[in-house]
Design a protein around this motif. Structure first.
Motif, PDB file in Angstrom:
ATOM      1  N   SER A  98       0.787  -1.231   0.000  1.00 47.21           N
ATOM      2  CA  SER A  98       0.000   0.000   0.000  1.00 47.21           C
ATOM      3  C   SER A  98       0.820   1.281   0.000  1.00 47.21           C
ATOM      4  O   SER A  98       0.341   2.325  -0.454  1.00 47.21           O
ATOM      5  CB  SER A  98      -0.919   0.019   1.218  1.00 47.21           C
ATOM      6  OG  SER A  98      -0.178   0.205   2.411  1.00 47.21           O
ATOM      7  N   GLY A  99       2.034   1.241   0.526  1.00 52.12           N
ATOM      8  CA  GLY A  99       2.736   2.480   0.764  1.00 52.12           C
ATOM      9  C   GLY A  99       2.102   3.228   1.924  1.00 52.12           C
ATOM     10  O   GLY A  99       1.220   2.703   2.623  1.00 52.12           O
ATOM     11  N   SER A 100       2.484   4.476   2.138  1.00 54.00           N
ATOM     12  CA  SER A 100       2.045   5.206   3.322  1.00 54.00           C
ATOM     13  C   SER A 100       0.702   5.891   3.166  1.00 54.00           C
ATOM     14  O   SER A 100       0.012   6.153   4.152  1.00 54.00           O
ATOM     15  CB  SER A 100       3.104   6.251   3.704  1.00 54.00           C
ATOM     16  OG  SER A 100       3.299   7.177   2.641  1.00 54.00           O
ATOM     17  N   THR A 101       0.305   6.194   1.914  1.00 49.61           N
ATOM     18  CA  THR A 101      -0.932   6.964   1.694  1.00 49.61           C
ATOM     19  C   THR A 101      -1.785   6.343   0.591  1.00 49.61           C
ATOM     20  O   THR A 101      -1.948   6.920  -0.485  1.00 49.61           O
ATOM     21  CB  THR A 101      -0.606   8.427   1.337  1.00 49.61           C
ATOM     22  OG1 THR A 101       0.278   8.434   0.203  1.00 49.61           O
ATOM     23  CG2 THR A 101       0.045   9.153   2.507  1.00 49.61           C
ATOM     24  N   PRO A 102      -2.346   5.167   0.815  1.00 50.55           N
ATOM     25  CA  PRO A 102      -3.145   4.512  -0.231  1.00 50.55           C
ATOM     26  C   PRO A 102      -4.479   5.205  -0.455  1.00 50.55           C
ATOM     27  O   PRO A 102      -5.043   5.844   0.443  1.00 50.55           O
ATOM     28  CB  PRO A 102      -3.351   3.104   0.325  1.00 50.55           C
ATOM     29  CG  PRO A 102      -3.287   3.280   1.809  1.00 50.55           C
ATOM     30  CD  PRO A 102      -2.273   4.352   2.043  1.00 50.55           C
ATOM     31  N   LEU A 103      -4.992   5.055  -1.677  1.00 49.43           N
ATOM     32  CA  LEU A 103      -6.294   5.586  -2.073  1.00 49.43           C
ATOM     33  C   LEU A 103      -7.235   4.426  -2.351  1.00 49.43           C
ATOM     34  O   LEU A 103      -6.898   3.511  -3.108  1.00 49.43           O
ATOM     35  CB  LEU A 103      -6.155   6.458  -3.323  1.00 49.43           C
ATOM     36  CG  LEU A 103      -7.459   6.989  -3.936  1.00 49.43           C
ATOM     37  CD1 LEU A 103      -8.192   7.892  -2.958  1.00 49.43           C
ATOM     38  CD2 LEU A 103      -7.165   7.721  -5.246  1.00 49.43           C
ATOM     39  N   LEU A 104      -8.421   4.459  -1.759  1.00 50.25           N
ATOM     40  CA  LEU A 104      -9.450   3.438  -1.969  1.00 50.25           C
ATOM     41  C   LEU A 104     -10.539   4.023  -2.850  1.00 50.25           C
ATOM     42  O   LEU A 104     -11.035   5.127  -2.586  1.00 50.25           O
ATOM     43  CB  LEU A 104     -10.036   2.988  -0.637  1.00 50.25           C
ATOM     44  CG  LEU A 104      -9.261   1.969   0.205  1.00 50.25           C
ATOM     45  CD1 LEU A 104      -7.821   2.368   0.429  1.00 50.25           C
ATOM     46  CD2 LEU A 104      -9.958   1.724   1.536  1.00 50.25           C
ATOM     47  N   VAL A 105     -10.909   3.292  -3.898  1.00 50.01           N
ATOM     48  CA  VAL A 105     -11.915   3.766  -4.852  1.00 50.01           C
ATOM     49  C   VAL A 105     -12.973   2.687  -5.021  1.00 50.01           C
ATOM     50  O   VAL A 105     -12.675   1.585  -5.495  1.00 50.01           O
ATOM     51  CB  VAL A 105     -11.289   4.109  -6.215  1.00 50.01           C
ATOM     52  CG1 VAL A 105     -12.348   4.670  -7.156  1.00 50.01           C
ATOM     53  CG2 VAL A 105     -10.138   5.099  -6.056  1.00 50.01           C
ATOM     54  N   GLY A 106     -14.210   2.997  -4.626  1.00 52.16           N
ATOM     55  CA  GLY A 106     -15.272   2.008  -4.708  1.00 52.16           C
ATOM     56  C   GLY A 106     -16.528   2.557  -5.349  1.00 52.16           C
ATOM     57  O   GLY A 106     -16.844   3.739  -5.204  1.00 52.16           O
ATOM     58  N   GLY A 107     -17.243   1.689  -6.047  1.00 54.02           N
ATOM     59  CA  GLY A 107     -18.503   2.058  -6.664  1.00 54.02           C
ATOM     60  C   GLY A 107     -19.613   1.120  -6.259  1.00 54.02           C
ATOM     61  O   GLY A 107     -19.475  -0.098  -6.421  1.00 54.02           O
ATOM     62  N   GLY A 108     -20.699   1.647  -5.693  1.00 53.70           N
ATOM     63  CA  GLY A 108     -21.847   0.817  -5.341  1.00 53.70           C
ATOM     64  C   GLY A 108     -21.496  -0.305  -4.390  1.00 53.70           C
ATOM     65  O   GLY A 108     -20.836  -0.090  -3.369  1.00 53.70           O
ATOM     66  N   SER A 179      -0.101   6.850  -2.722  1.00 53.07           N
ATOM     67  CA  SER A 179       0.997   5.909  -2.961  1.00 53.07           C
ATOM     68  C   SER A 179       0.565   4.654  -3.707  1.00 53.07           C
ATOM     69  O   SER A 179       1.428   3.960  -4.292  1.00 53.07           O
ATOM     70  CB  SER A 179       1.622   5.500  -1.617  1.00 53.07           C
ATOM     71  OG  SER A 179       0.644   4.920  -0.758  1.00 53.07           O
ATOM     72  N   TYR A 180      -0.728   4.339  -3.704  1.00 53.56           N
ATOM     73  CA  TYR A 180      -1.203   3.068  -4.251  1.00 53.56           C
ATOM     74  C   TYR A 180      -2.718   3.162  -4.360  1.00 53.56           C
ATOM     75  O   TYR A 180      -3.340   3.967  -3.656  1.00 53.56           O
ATOM     76  CB  TYR A 180      -0.810   1.922  -3.309  1.00 53.56           C
ATOM     77  CG  TYR A 180      -0.799   0.535  -3.904  1.00 53.56           C
ATOM     78  CD1 TYR A 180       0.219   0.130  -4.770  1.00 53.56           C
ATOM     79  CD2 TYR A 180      -1.775  -0.403  -3.588  1.00 53.56           C
ATOM     80  CE1 TYR A 180       0.249  -1.156  -5.299  1.00 53.56           C
ATOM     81  CE2 TYR A 180      -1.752  -1.688  -4.112  1.00 53.56           C
ATOM     82  CZ  TYR A 180      -0.736  -2.051  -4.971  1.00 53.56           C
ATOM     83  OH  TYR A 180      -0.697  -3.328  -5.502  1.00 53.56           O
ATOM     84  N   VAL A 181      -3.317   2.339  -5.231  1.00 52.77           N
ATOM     85  CA  VAL A 181      -4.769   2.340  -5.405  1.00 52.77           C
ATOM     86  C   VAL A 181      -5.329   0.953  -5.140  1.00 52.77           C
ATOM     87  O   VAL A 181      -4.816  -0.050  -5.658  1.00 52.77           O
ATOM     88  CB  VAL A 181      -5.166   2.793  -6.829  1.00 52.77           C
ATOM     89  CG1 VAL A 181      -6.655   2.569  -7.073  1.00 52.77           C
ATOM     90  CG2 VAL A 181      -4.829   4.254  -7.045  1.00 52.77           C
TER      91      VAL A 181
END
Length: 246
Positions: A98-108, A179-181
């Motif tokens: 993930s690294g230090s600052t991951p981004l989470l992207v979700g739909g529905g 840092s990661y998705v």
């Protein structure tokens, strides 16, 4: 994979067509966020695969969408009902990348497995941000739960009735220096996220499954490293291995 019996302790409506199940039972086979379970519903031949939203010792949380007769009937199951459940299915998210600052992207209904992921990333000391996409304000769920965990949460709605008008990629454009998705949702969304993301990442696919554990080959897909079964080799795949349809 283990076959277990779980008892319903809560079955409640969260939004239009969206319900949450709280279950009690043996969760020892669940080892990573992003895995799923397969529920056997009375009177139906095929089990229903549902991603794990969260779990702890003896407790399992599932969020499901009413898509047909089986899930419609599931909304009527009362507290105390025993469910036949295959647990520990699929390969989940790897939080070590993930690294230090991951981004989470979700739909529905791609959002629920990201909640369990967010809890574990925060528990490991990561600073987590999230983009949650819905069709409209009436479809929203778990926004508050993500806000309690994440530094920043952007909500997008296709009709503009809440948050940013547009799609999850419009929310991603407002995020910097991740840092990661990690993402989950319908395939068109995943393809758009792949094109918009600035980093590597892991993508969880929603796929119709027959058996749910790799025997029927009904959910096979081609990757850059050969054929993989979404139910057994996934549902999480690395960004770099995915072959997108034109």
């Amino acid at each position: 994979m283990e076959q277990k019996f779980f008892e319903i302790i809560q079955n409640e409506r969260l939004a239009d067509g969206i319900y949450r199940l709280h279950l009690e039972g043996d969760t020892s086979a669940i080892t990573a966020p992003g895995q799923f379970v397969n529920l056997k519903l009375s009177g139906h031949y095929l089990r229903r695969p549902i991603s794990v939203c969260d779990w702890a010792d003896g407790r399992l949380t599932l969020i499901y969408k009413v898509l047909g007769r089986g899930t419609a009937e599931l909304t009527e199951y009362p507290v105390g009902t025993k469910l036949d459940v295959l647990t520990g299915l699929g390969n989940g998210y790897d939080i070590e990348k993930s690294g230090s600052t991951p981004l989470l992207v979700g739909g529905g209904v791609g959002i629920p497995p990201l909640y369990g992921l967010a809890k574990r990333l925060v528990g490991e000391g990561r600073t987590v941000n999230a983009v949650l996409g819905f069709n409209g304000a009436e479809d929203r769920f778990y926004e508050y739960e993500f806000r309690t965990l994440c530094r920043r949460v952007i909500v997008t709605t296709a009709d503009g009735s809440c948050g940013t008008k547009g799609f999850v990629t419009d929310g991603m454009a407002q995020m910097e220096n991740y840092s990661y998705v990690y993402t989950c949702g319908p395939e068109p969304m995943l393809k758009a996220v792949s094109a918009a993301s600035k980093t590597s990442g892991q993508f969880s696919f929603e796929e119709r499954m027959g058996c749910g554990f790799g025997a029927c080959m009904g959910c096979s897909c081609e990757t850059k490293y050969g054929t993989k079964r979404i139910c057994r080799d996934g549902p999480v795949l690395e960004k770099e291995e995915i072959i997108w349809d034109d």
